[in-house]
Design a protein around this motif. Structure first.
Motif, PDB file in Angstrom:
ATOM      1  N   GLY A  46      -8.912   7.859   5.715  1.00 30.55           N
ATOM      2  CA  GLY A  46     -10.196   7.263   6.099  1.00 30.55           C
ATOM      3  C   GLY A  46     -10.940   6.572   4.975  1.00 30.55           C
ATOM      4  O   GLY A  46     -11.974   5.929   5.212  1.00 30.55           O
ATOM      5  N   PHE A  47     -10.444   6.636   3.751  1.00 36.64           N
ATOM      6  CA  PHE A  47     -11.132   6.052   2.594  1.00 36.64           C
ATOM      7  C   PHE A  47     -10.882   4.548   2.544  1.00 36.64           C
ATOM      8  O   PHE A  47      -9.732   4.101   2.492  1.00 36.64           O
ATOM      9  CB  PHE A  47     -10.617   6.718   1.317  1.00 36.64           C
ATOM     10  N   ASP A  48     -11.965   3.755   2.536  1.00 34.78           N
ATOM     11  CA  ASP A  48     -11.805   2.299   2.521  1.00 34.78           C
ATOM     12  C   ASP A  48     -12.684   1.606   1.480  1.00 34.78           C
ATOM     13  O   ASP A  48     -12.876   0.401   1.519  1.00 34.78           O
ATOM     14  CB  ASP A  48     -12.093   1.715   3.905  1.00 34.78           C
ATOM     15  N   LYS A  49     -13.199   2.381   0.505  1.00 37.36           N
ATOM     16  CA  LYS A  49     -14.104   1.805  -0.491  1.00 37.36           C
ATOM     17  C   LYS A  49     -13.374   1.164  -1.666  1.00 37.36           C
ATOM     18  O   LYS A  49     -13.964   0.350  -2.390  1.00 37.36           O
ATOM     19  CB  LYS A  49     -15.048   2.892  -1.017  1.00 37.36           C
ATOM     20  N   ALA A  50     -12.133   1.540  -1.897  1.00 39.60           N
ATOM     21  CA  ALA A  50     -11.409   1.032  -3.067  1.00 39.60           C
ATOM     22  C   ALA A  50      -9.909   1.166  -2.841  1.00 39.60           C
ATOM     23  O   ALA A  50      -9.458   1.885  -1.942  1.00 39.60           O
ATOM     24  CB  ALA A  50     -11.821   1.798  -4.329  1.00 39.60           C
TER      25      ALA A  50
END
Length: 213
Positions: A46-50
């Motif tokens: 779910g991580f989409d910042k970097a």
């Protein structure tokens, strides 16, 4: 999962006396598999910042994710759910795990003269350095394995060893918001190296992840 571990173990057995430069070198087939895995984003949870820096060792990342997925899932879930620019500086635990996030408002300090004097180098054996800059630019160097050698004995309590190195054979890395770097035990590195930017101030999150054998 077990099939993937068996396959990667088999591929690793095919490694002979390969030359090393800035990180471990692996068979091309395994590198291709790991590159594709990293690009697929299967690790993101779910991580989409970097995204990973181009210097991240994809094989090490892939193998560590397979062996220790619970910590990596918890790490990326925590990063996604928190406002990283507004966090208080200091050490913050990731609930339900042994992971601790060090939120550092700092600045690059290591100059070219410091590099020539052999300052700042380290690697670790028990922990992985996950480093994510959320403000500013952090300079890094990775040491060339062939021209580096330990200058002290490994300190177990600090999980740290320092190196003598050739400052002319360093790999230069600049970490900016939108990318993260991971330094595995095979990555002899120097953090907070001065860049050409007008400001050396930065905010970086450092998380020590267990290195799974």
């Amino acid at each position: 999962m077990k099939k993937l571990l068996v396959l990667t173990t088999f591929l690793l057995m095919g490694i002979s006396a390969m030359a090393q430069t800035y990180t471990n070198v692996y068979p091309r087939k395994l590198v291709k598999m790991a590159d594709n895995w990293m690009k697929s984003g299967q690790w993101r949870n779910g991580f989409d910042k970097a995204s990973p820096s181009s210097q991240v060792n994809s094989v090490e990342f892939y193998l560590q994710w397979l062996r220790n997925r619970s910590q990596w899932d918890a790490l990326f879930d925590w990063l996604q759910k928190n406002d990283l620019k507004e966090l208080p500086a200091g050490k913050l635990p990731i609930e339900g795990t042994s992971l601790v996030v060090s939120v550092e408002d700092s600045e690059n300090w290591c100059s070219e003269d410091d590099l020539k004097a052999g300052k700042g180098s380290e690697s670790h054996r028990r922990k992985i350095d996950f480093m994510y800059v959320v403000r500013g630019t952090e300079g890094f160097c990775r040491l060339d394995h062939d021209s580096s050698k330990p200058k002290n004995t490994y300190a177990l309590e600090k999980d740290r060893i320092e190196y003598e190195f050739d400052a002319n054979r360093l790999e230069r890395i600049e970490s900016v918001p939108g990318t993260f770097n991971i330094m595995f035990p095979c990555d002899y590195h120097i953090a907070k190296v001065k860049t050409s930017k007008s400001s050396q101030k930065l905010r970086v999150l450092v998380i020590k992840v267990d290195y799974a054998l």
